[in-house]
Scaffold this motif. Structure first.
Motif, mmCIF file in Angstrom:
data_model
loop_
_atom_site.group_PDB
_atom_site.id
_atom_site.type_symbol
_atom_site.label_atom_id
_atom_site.label_comp_id
_atom_site.label_asym_id
_atom_site.label_seq_id
_atom_site.Cartn_x
_atom_site.Cartn_y
_atom_site.Cartn_z
ATOM 1 N N ASP A 19 0.919 -0.988 0.020
ATOM 2 C CA ASP A 19 0.023 0.156 0.088
ATOM 3 C C ASP A 19 0.768 1.343 -0.208
ATOM 4 O OD1 ASP A 19 1.146 0.179 2.623
ATOM 5 O OD2 ASP A 19 -0.935 -0.383 3.495
ATOM 6 N N ALA A 20 0.343 2.441 0.208
ATOM 7 C CA ALA A 20 0.977 3.676 0.020
ATOM 8 C C ALA A 20 1.955 3.749 1.186
ATOM 9 C CB ALA A 20 0.068 4.773 0.246
ATOM 10 N N GLU A 187 -5.319 7.838 -1.079
ATOM 11 C CA GLU A 187 -3.848 7.605 -0.948
ATOM 12 C C GLU A 187 -3.164 7.565 -2.447
ATOM 13 O OE1 GLU A 187 -3.096 2.978 -0.063
ATOM 14 O OE2 GLU A 187 -3.151 4.531 1.738
ATOM 15 N N GLU A 190 -2.970 11.059 -4.080
ATOM 16 C CA GLU A 190 -1.816 11.602 -3.292
ATOM 17 C C GLU A 190 -0.599 11.199 -3.548
ATOM 18 O OE1 GLU A 190 -1.570 14.284 -0.805
ATOM 19 O OE2 GLU A 190 -3.697 14.767 -1.087
ATOM 20 N N THR A 191 -0.341 9.777 -3.902
ATOM 21 C CA THR A 191 0.984 9.387 -4.059
ATOM 22 C C THR A 191 1.292 9.448 -5.472
ATOM 23 O OG1 THR A 191 0.761 7.405 -2.685
ATOM 24 C CG2 THR A 191 2.308 7.095 -4.316
#
Length: 291
Positions: A19-20, A187, A190-191
């Protein structure tokens, strides 16, 4: 001299799901003459290099890394101007310089050859890489991307026009950060996009890369692609309006080692994010892991 972080994660000390938080925790950098290149990797063995599309980053391939790390040392860098890679203002950013950077990146990791997996503009860069460094590519797995005369696709020209004006990031990426898209988690947005908005230099480099793609570089390498005889597979989403399946078929006719084209009725341009099981399945067959 390139410097390489030595504390890369192995198979045993990372969670099953990427995940992030994992992506940020395990991000490493390699200092190259052209850039400080951000990347993540998982697994051991022969190397597989995953090249993301525009304007994304290596996080695009998290699902593939989860599924394929048992078979390969899976490496997903952020190309210059994208993601968390830090590129000097004086460094030219184009598909050609991206291919050169990837060769330097592999040299720094002491990797001679890779299984190459790519999407979107990453497919453009990967074809240039095959043409320039054919001995460094064992296999080629291409998803929807620029091909031959369809580079750039006509639908991308308005984005290039915005990039020329310096308004691409403000008009198209920042609004993504301020909304709640239905298909991508917060997320993920954002990433992908936050690092592209944080400095004037990064904004300018995002635009520089887009403008560079206005020049078609693929027609000139037809002969090089025809001479490369490694195993190749094209897996194409049919709902994508930029890269029609006829271009995958062109690759199938041009690449001597083509293993054919798989058509995905319900897949769009960036489907590798949504369908990592399918990417893993195709990679395993191309790598002769499934009989």
């Amino acid at each position: 001299m390139a410097t390489v972080a030595l504390d890369r994660p192995g198979v045993a000390n990372v969670p099953e799901k990427i995940d992030a938080a994992w992506y940020h925790r395990w991000r490493r950098f390699i200092e190259l003459p052209v850039s400080r290149v951000a990347y993540v990797e998982r697994g051991r063995g022969p190397a597989a290099l995953f090249v993301h599309g525009y304007p994304l980053n290596g996080f695009q391939w998290r699902g593939a890394l989860e599924r394929l790390h048992k078979h390969r040392r899976c490496i997903a860098p952020d190309v210059m101007g994208m993601g968390f890679t830090q590129t000097p203002e004086t460094q030219a950013i184009s598909p050609t310089t991206q291919a050169t950077m990837l060769a330097m990146f592999l040299d720094a990791l002491h990797i001679d050859s890779v299984d190459l997996v790519a999407n979107d503009s990453g497919g453009l860069v990967s074809q240039l890489f095959v043409a320039k460094y054919p001995q460094r590519v064992r296999t080629l797995l291409l998803t929807n991307c620029d091909v031959d005369e369809n580079s750039p696709p006509p639908q991308f020209l308005p984005f290039i026009a915005e990039a020329k004006k310096g308004t691409f990031v403000d008009r198209f990426l920042i609004p993504q950060l301020n909304t709640n898209p239905e298909k991508l988690e917060d997320e993920t947005i954002e990433t992908y996009f936050r690092p592209l908005t944080e400095t004037p230099l990064k904004k300018a480099q995002v635009s520089q890369y887009a403008v560079s793609m206005e020049t078609n570089l693929l027609v000139a390498i037809r002969d090089e692609l025809h001479r490369w005889k490694g195993p190749a597979r094209m897996v194409w989403g049919l709902k994508d309006t930029l890269f029609g399946v006829e271009w995958a078929e062109w690759l199938g006719r041009t690449l001597p080692g083509s293993r054919g084209v798989r058509r995905l009725e319900e897949a769009n341009l960036f489907y590798p994010e949504e369908m990592p099981d399918l990417i893993a399945e195709e990679a395993e067959m191309l790598w002769n892991l499934r009989r």
